[in-house]
Design a protein around this motif. Structure first.
Motif, PDB file in Angstrom:
ATOM      1  N   SER A  94      18.318  34.601  30.749  1.00 45.85           N
ATOM      2  CA  SER A  94      19.756  34.586  31.473  1.00 45.85           C
ATOM      3  C   SER A  94      20.350  33.363  31.088  1.00 45.85           C
ATOM      4  O   SER A  94      20.028  32.356  30.843  1.00 45.85           O
ATOM      5  N   SER A 106      26.252  31.292  41.515  1.00 42.90           N
ATOM      6  CA  SER A 106      25.542  31.795  40.269  1.00 42.90           C
ATOM      7  C   SER A 106      24.237  32.521  40.997  1.00 42.90           C
ATOM      8  O   SER A 106      23.880  33.322  40.087  1.00 42.90           O
ATOM      9  N   SER A 107      23.958  32.241  41.949  1.00 42.36           N
ATOM     10  CA  SER A 107      22.717  33.075  42.537  1.00 42.36           C
ATOM     11  C   SER A 107      23.267  34.509  42.523  1.00 42.36           C
ATOM     12  O   SER A 107      22.611  35.320  42.552  1.00 42.36           O
ATOM     13  N   LYS A 189      24.393  21.181  43.798  1.00 37.62           N
ATOM     14  CA  LYS A 189      24.547  20.847  45.213  1.00 37.62           C
ATOM     15  C   LYS A 189      23.331  20.298  46.028  1.00 37.62           C
ATOM     16  O   LYS A 189      22.315  20.859  45.488  1.00 37.62           O
TER      17      LYS A 189
HETATM   18  P1  ADP Z   1      25.071  28.710  43.512  1.00 37.44           P
HETATM   19  O1  ADP Z   1      26.188  28.207  44.434  1.00 37.44           O
HETATM   20  O2  ADP Z   1      25.448  28.646  42.008  1.00 37.44           O
HETATM   21  O3  ADP Z   1      24.863  30.232  43.855  1.00 37.44           O
HETATM   22  P2  ADP Z   1      22.343  28.284  44.906  1.00 37.44           P
HETATM   23  O4  ADP Z   1      21.703  26.943  44.847  1.00 37.44           O
HETATM   24  O5  ADP Z   1      22.910  29.122  46.091  1.00 37.44           O
HETATM   25  O6  ADP Z   1      23.903  27.872  44.041  1.00 37.44           O
HETATM   26  O7  ADP Z   1      21.632  29.153  43.699  1.00 37.44           O
HETATM   27  C1  ADP Z   1      21.499  28.665  42.556  1.00 37.44           C
HETATM   28  C2  ADP Z   1      19.970  29.308  42.221  1.00 37.44           C
HETATM   29  O8  ADP Z   1      20.060  30.822  41.820  1.00 37.44           O
HETATM   30  C3  ADP Z   1      19.151  28.913  40.942  1.00 37.44           C
HETATM   31  O9  ADP Z   1      18.577  27.702  41.478  1.00 37.44           O
HETATM   32  C4  ADP Z   1      18.400  29.893  40.735  1.00 37.44           C
HETATM   33  O10 ADP Z   1      17.385  30.163  41.452  1.00 37.44           O
HETATM   34  C5  ADP Z   1      19.203  31.020  41.013  1.00 37.44           C
HETATM   35  N1  ADP Z   1      19.864  31.622  39.801  1.00 37.44           N
HETATM   36  C6  ADP Z   1      20.990  31.049  39.517  1.00 37.44           C
HETATM   37  N2  ADP Z   1      21.627  31.733  38.282  1.00 37.44           N
HETATM   38  C7  ADP Z   1      20.482  32.376  37.930  1.00 37.44           C
HETATM   39  C8  ADP Z   1      20.355  33.509  36.921  1.00 37.44           C
HETATM   40  N3  ADP Z   1      21.189  33.754  35.879  1.00 37.44           N
HETATM   41  N4  ADP Z   1      19.184  34.306  36.856  1.00 37.44           N
HETATM   42  C9  ADP Z   1      18.588  33.893  37.564  1.00 37.44           C
HETATM   43  N5  ADP Z   1      18.471  33.009  39.030  1.00 37.44           N
HETATM   44  C10 ADP Z   1      19.541  32.602  38.833  1.00 37.44           C
END
Ligand code: ADP
Ligand code: DP6
Length: 332
Positions: A94, A106-107, A189
């Motif tokens: 990914s 990104s989550s 974060k």
């Molecule tokens: P954000 O603000 O970017 O959503 P979070 O800490 O809530 O930050 O989420 C980030 C987490 O989401 C990552 O540590 C990972 O577990 C998951 N994640 C982010 N991008 C991906 C992706 N492309 N594929 C799978 N899991 C992802």
């Protein structure tokens, strides 16, 4: 024999915030939320199932992901395997074309793209509601990225939380809108949203007030979207963001996502409004500020934000489409 599929999804930004879960539920939100899916930032995910793989593997942005990220992705894959009657491991590749785990959702795009790619690679038919429900259990905000435009996710109800997909309220062109993201740090974060909201629910004296008030804010946001009333939307979205953060800041110890530049951007947006420019801000579980405005005002608002000390760059996004499948194939 292996089966693989590739899907694409965009993050979303909540205009009416989700913050808090129904206790004991399967990641059902305690409050209804409404978001806009953002074109301009993208996750692309390929899932391949094969008996030749020793175990599930997650490659994120070209590097092996940490154990926590793999566990979350594997949890989603386990549900897909159970539904499809599949017992083989998967390899996930990914890429996010914007910062990961930095408060830019990104989550949301990550689990939405994973839900679509994993179900398709497992031979299941496309079904956005099931994909949304699957994504919700991994991360509730991601349920909304399955759909384009303006999307709602209801609050969970006691005995009915196992199937709770998001649904579209209005298509991307329902309301002309730009979302300017003022990026205030490149750092990951400190307090992920799950921990932040659970700690708020456990310790903040204002959490119950938030849960009681959030549905009213949600209704105002929803009505404003349906009326294509940007000003009403901006005002209600800003109230939702501040009420959510107020409940978090009152936790003990405080959950405080803002940095100095966050507050500077908030002040600048208020200054823009005082000078007659329609701009409203919203913040998630991170220090960035997302500013809502009409498309003709976007250049002026972006240059104001870019000039603020501590703003590293400004991204511009528009309402976009939901998650989609780019391709699926079987190979021997
Ligand atoms: P954000 O603000 O970017 O959503 P979070 O800490 O809530 O930050 O989420 C980030 C987490 O989401 C990552 O540590 C990972 O577990 C998951 N994640 C982010 N991008 C991906 C992706 N492309 N594929 C799978 N899991 C992802
Ligand atoms: C502030 O969806 O990341 O962005 O369900 O625990 O994974 P989990 O939380 P998550 O929380 C998002 C919180 C928010 C507001 C929102 O997107 O509605």
């Amino acid at each position: 024999m292996s089966h693989q599929a590739t899907a694409l999804a965009h993050p979303n930004i909540a205009l009416a915030k989700y913050w808090g879960k129904v206790p004991g539920s399967d990641n059902a939100p305690a409050v209804p939320s409404l978001s806009v899916t953002l074109a301009g930032m993208t996750t692309t995910t390929t899932v391949e199932f094969s008996a030749d793989f020793p175990a599930d593997h997650l490659e994120l942005n070209g590097a092996e992901a940490d154990a926590t990220a793999l566990r979350r992705a594997s949890g989603l894959l386990d549900e897909v395997r159970a539904e499809a009657g599949l017992k083989v491991p998967a390899r996930i590749r990914s890429r996010n074309d914007f910062p990961t785990a930095a408060g830019l959702a990104s989550s949301a795009s990550g689990f939405a793209a994973l839900a679509v790619a994993a179900r398709s690679a497992a031979g299941l038919p496309r079904d956005p509601a099931r994909e949304s429900n699957l994504a919700r259990r991994a991360s509730a905000s991601s349920a909304r990225s399955l759909f384009g435009g303006f999307v709602e996710l209801a609050a969970g109800r006691e005995n009915e939380h196992r199937f709770l997909p998001a649904q579209q309220v209005a298509p991307p062109d329902a309301l002309p809108l730009r979302v300017l993201v003022a990026v205030t740090t490149e750092r990951i974060k400190d307090t992920p949203s799950t921990g932040g909201m659970n700690h708020t629910a456990a310790t903040s004296p204002y959490y119950q007030a938030w849960v009681a008030h959030a549905p009213r804010l949600f209704e105002r946001v929803r009505a404003a979207v349906l009326a294509a009333d940007l000003e009403a939307l901006g005002v209600a979205a800003e109230e939702s963001a501040f009420a959510m953060h107020a409940s978090a800041i009152a936790a003990a110890p405080a959950v405080l996502y803002w940095l100095g530049p966050t507050v500077e951007v908030i002040a600048a947006v208020r200054g823009l409004r005082a000078s007659g420019v329609g701009a409203w801000c919203t913040m998630d579980a991170g220090p960035h500020v997302k500013v809502l405005c009409a498309p003709p005002d976007a250049a002026r608002v972006a240059s104001t934000l870019a000039a603020i000390p501590g703003v590293l760059r400004v991204l511009t996004a528009s309402p976009g489409e939901g998650a989609r499948l780019l391709g699926a194939e079987a190979s021997t």
